[in-house]
Design an enzyme around this catalytic site. Structure first.
Site, PDB file in Angstrom:
ATOM      1  N   ASP A 374     -26.601  29.867  30.624  1.00  0.00           N
ATOM      2  CA  ASP A 374     -26.496  28.838  29.546  1.00  0.00           C
ATOM      3  C   ASP A 374     -25.027  28.807  28.991  1.00  0.00           C
ATOM      4  O   ASP A 374     -24.112  29.167  29.241  1.00  0.00           O
ATOM      5  CB  ASP A 374     -27.526  29.497  28.449  1.00  0.00           C
ATOM      6  CG  ASP A 374     -27.951  28.290  27.516  1.00  0.00           C
ATOM      7  OD1 ASP A 374     -27.920  27.114  27.533  1.00  0.00           O
ATOM      8  OD2 ASP A 374     -28.189  28.869  26.208  1.00  0.00           O
ATOM      9  N   GLU A 377     -21.680  24.230  29.820  1.00  0.00           N
ATOM     10  CA  GLU A 377     -21.272  22.332  29.902  1.00  0.00           C
ATOM     11  C   GLU A 377     -19.638  22.514  30.057  1.00  0.00           C
ATOM     12  O   GLU A 377     -19.297  21.806  30.789  1.00  0.00           O
ATOM     13  CB  GLU A 377     -21.658  21.638  28.765  1.00  0.00           C
ATOM     14  CG  GLU A 377     -23.223  21.508  28.582  1.00  0.00           C
ATOM     15  CD  GLU A 377     -24.047  22.814  28.395  1.00  0.00           C
ATOM     16  OE1 GLU A 377     -23.445  23.701  27.743  1.00  0.00           O
ATOM     17  OE2 GLU A 377     -25.130  22.924  28.839  1.00  0.00           O
ATOM     18  N   ASP A 447     -32.223  21.584  25.396  1.00  0.00           N
ATOM     19  CA  ASP A 447     -32.878  21.741  24.076  1.00  0.00           C
ATOM     20  C   ASP A 447     -33.704  20.575  23.430  1.00  0.00           C
ATOM     21  O   ASP A 447     -33.133  19.622  22.675  1.00  0.00           O
ATOM     22  CB  ASP A 447     -31.820  22.127  22.897  1.00  0.00           C
ATOM     23  CG  ASP A 447     -31.194  23.437  23.162  1.00  0.00           C
ATOM     24  OD1 ASP A 447     -31.580  24.174  24.096  1.00  0.00           O
ATOM     25  OD2 ASP A 447     -30.135  23.770  22.551  1.00  0.00           O
TER      26      ASP A 447
END
Ligand code: GLC
Length: 723
Positions: A374, A377, A447
């Site tokens: 996670d 990015e 999300d």
């Protein structure tokens, strides 16, 4: 204009410039003015050569003819019909970005549909919108105006004149803009300020063949384990081991199948990767052993940012070995969950190897069966990483502006290898991805929120990922942020019961949304839908294997299977599981009916067994516990019965459901978890049903199957086979 040929490379010149055409294979051509030879995009290089011919000022390949305008713009025709054409005018859609350099302009038609682009919300057809490929973690509600999401998958599948398809892949990892018929309805503009003028054109008769050709460039998707297709439960966070054990026992008590529980960041010691909080989770090994006895695997989250703390092993290793990203020769620090954090330089093979070794140790010592990668990015709380953050690889420096979109992939590579070295099929989920990431990880779409509009977006989003050759994808069931409602949770599980990655996950501070948190009705519906999915698992597994071999989606939009049917181009609220199963859920609060379009063929309502004629629209009445589920007449569906989890050795019966008419089917079977299938250790069962005449042939028999019996059920008889 002059054209020169050197094997599969053509160079076309006019007085002002020259341009190259590389024939990758008979359906894939690469067009470039200039190619970045040190690009971070790694092309998959298993191509079969094909012959091409230069005839006057045209290049002939297969049935295709490539010609050029005086300004070197490309036109591709097949049987004298134009399939692909560049736009003559040099148009710059993103004028506000002064840095933009590369400008690719492609002609669209009034009747064009533009699909693909990975996770971009919210509809299948992207025409009329603009997007930016720049992996972004932004919690505001993702809707159709949202330009950047977590992934950068620069693949666009274009349809026009109903029956013509082509796809474009832009291989640059730099920030890239797509203006898809927004400024000018007949123009698709792709621009980038650093990327090269270089793209792939992929041709084929339909989306399926084009997707497979595309997958041959970027690499084929990961092979799912059987268990990965099971139901999963998560929460930010289950705070201690008792809470986790209780989740597993509640699932058992309420008889809902479950295959994995996820540990979100709070299991860690101060959010430090590869550590756990010894007070709240005294022994991950004991916990994973406890869960394994109930058939449940443990997945742990791993974040990209590493806590800045001297004495913490991972931090020390990265800093001492110069394996962290830097700025002005200092280790670059931003903020993520642990507070001040550094960013591993995953561009460097040594960092990848270090994460591989840590993962190997982690999964072995703690009995972990899956890694959830996670914030890769990379996400950062104190503003984005500056463009000039550096990743050093030997003497070379790669800047953040170039590695940003592939950072997530570089993180999961080592994690993926760790599983492989343990002869385990990689269970790696990632939030950030580039086009080639499909080889290393499955995805979830980040999300989302507990909103009806996000439920509506979930199907086109998972399908868009699928047709972009990311077959293993899913969304947070129930919605991640905000409080879900009972009805929304029910409709989420109904709509997503065939999403390849199926996980209920919710944010800290929201109400709990495990299946038993609302009424007994909700629990009952949740159980019904998960049970239904488990029935279809052998069929989904066949599709996962096909996806791994050919790059095709597991869950698909209708147009993928019926590419020449004008009525299905914009159907966002029905999906198909493979070729034979069609799902039409309710996606609106309070609704108890919906219209449904059934494509060509005859369709059997799975629940009522009523037969419907295709190419027609119907009104379906669906109560809160119902979905529209149709099986194409003549299908044979391999199924399992009454399973609580997917551990291969415990499954003793395979049932071919042949109640939908005569047909033929081939089912794939392997051990579901190791890499032995790569050595040919798998079985193939061929089933042929012709009225009372039922044949099952084991046409490949190289895996020692735990099946005690293989059954075929038709409307009139059940036949058993022992192999
Ligand atoms: C990110 C993830 C989310 C996770 C949270 C805490 O927002 O997308 O799934 O629960 O971080 O780790």
């Amino acid at each position: 204009m002059v054209i020169e040929q050197n094997k599969n490379l053509f160079c076309v010149k006019n007085k002002a410039e020259k341009r190259f055409i590389e024939i990758i294979n008979e359906n894939v051509f690469r067009f470039f003015y200039c190619k970045n030879d040190t690009s971070l995009f790694e092309i998959n290089d298993t191509f079969s050569p094909c012959s091409s011919l230069l005839k006057k000022d045209k290049i002939l390949i297969n049935d295709y003819e490539i010609s050029f305008s005086p300004s070197l713009k490309i036109i591709v025709k097949k049987n004298d019909e134009t399939i692909f054409e560049e736009y003559e005018e040099d148009y710059f859609a993103f004028k506000e970005d002064k840095k933009q350099k590369t400008n690719i302009n492609i002609r669209l038609e009034d009747d064009s549909y533009v699909y693909g682009l990975g996770d971009k919300a919210k509809f299948l057809n992207h025409k009329g919108y603009e997007y930016i490929s720049y992996n972004t973690d932004d919690p505001t509600p993702h809707n159709e105006q949202y330009k950047s999401l977590y992934k950068s998958i620069n693949y666009l599948l274009v349809n026009h004149h109903n029956d013509k398809y082509f796809a474009i892949f832009y291989p640059s990892t730099f920030k890239t803009y797509f203006n898809i018929g927004k400024d000018k309805s007949d123009l698709l503009n792709i621009s980038s300020y650093k990327g090269e003028h270089d793209f792939f054109l992929i041709l084929g008769k339909d989306p399926s063949s084009i997707t497979s050709s595309y997958a041959s460039i970027v690499g084929l998707p990961l092979m799912s384990s059987l268990k990965m297709l099971g139901n999963q439960q998560s929460r930010w966070s289950y705070m201690n081991e008792d809470e986790v054990k209780e989740i597993a026992s509640k699932y058992k008590e309420y008889q809902i199948p479950l295959d994995f529980i996820h540990l979100d960041i709070d299991y860690m010691d101060h959010f430090k990767d590869f550590t756990f909080n010894k007070t709240t989770f005294p022994s991950l090994k004991d916990l994973s052993t406890h869960l394994a006895k109930q058939g449940v695997g443990l997945v742990t989250i791993l974040d990209a940012g590493v806590k800045e703390e001297k004495g913490y092993e991972v931090y020390d290793y990265l800093v001492n070995n110069n394996l962290a990203c830097t700025l002005d020769n200092e280790v670059y620090v931003n903020e993520v969950w642990p507070g001040r954090s550094i960013f591993p330089n995953f561009m460097n093979e040594n960092t990848k190897d270090y994460f591989k070794d840590c993962t190997k140790k982690w999964i072995k010592e703690n009995g972990i069966r899956g890694m959830w990668c996670d914030m890769n990015e990379p996400a950062s709380f104190k503003g984005p990483l500056p463009d000039n953050v550096e990743a050093k690889v030997n003497d070379k420096i790669i800047y953040h502006e170039e590695f940003h979109n592939i950072y997530g992939e570089s993180m999961v590579k080592g994690v993926c290898e760790a599983f492989k070295e343990e002869n385990m099929r990689p269970y790696v989920i990632t939030r950030a991805a580039f086009a080639t990431t499909t080889k290393y990880a499955m995805c979830w779409n980040g999300d989302n929120q507990s909103l009806w509009s996000h439920l509506q977006a979930s199907l086109p989003q998972v399908c868009s990922m699928g047709i972009s050759s990311f077959p293993l994808d899913g969304v947070d069931i129930g919605g991640f942020s905000c409080d879900t409602t009972e009805e929304l949770l029910i409709r989420f599980i109904e709509a997503n019961m065939f999403s390849p990655f199926l996980r209920n996950h919710s944010a800290a501070g929201t109400i709990h949304q495990e299946p038993w948190c609302f009424s007994s009705k909700c629990l009952e519906v949740y159980r019904k839908m998960v049970n239904l999915r488990y029935k279809f698992i052998p069929y989904m597994y066949d599709l996962a294997y096909k996806a791994h071999k050919e790059g095709t989606p597991i869950l698909r939009p209708l147009f993928f299977n019926y590419p020449f049917d004008k009525n299905v181009k914009e159907i966002n609220d029905e999906v198909m599981l493979g070729d034979n199963v069609l799902l039409a859920p309710i996606l609106t609060q309070g609704a108890r009916s919906r219209s449904i379009y059934l494509p060509q063929g005859n369709w059997i309502n799975y629940f009522t067994k009523e037969e419907y004629q295709g190419e027609k629209e119907y009104l379906l009445h669906l109560e809160i516990d119902e979905v529209g589920l149709f099986i194409k007449k003549g299908s044979i569906i391999p199924t399992y019965q009454d399973l609580m989890h997917l551990e291969k050795e415990e499954i003793d019966t395979l049932i071919f459901d042949a109640r939908y008419g005569n047909g033929k089917y081939v089912n794939y079977e392997d051990d579901g978890e190791s890499l032995s299938y790569l050595k040919g250790q798998y079985n193939l069962y061929e089933v042929i049903v012709n009225d009372e005449d039922i044949i099952v042939n084991k046409i490949k028999n190289d895996y020692d199957s735990p099946y005690k019996v293989v059954k075929v059920i038709t409307n009139t008889i059940t036949k058993e086979f022992n192999f």
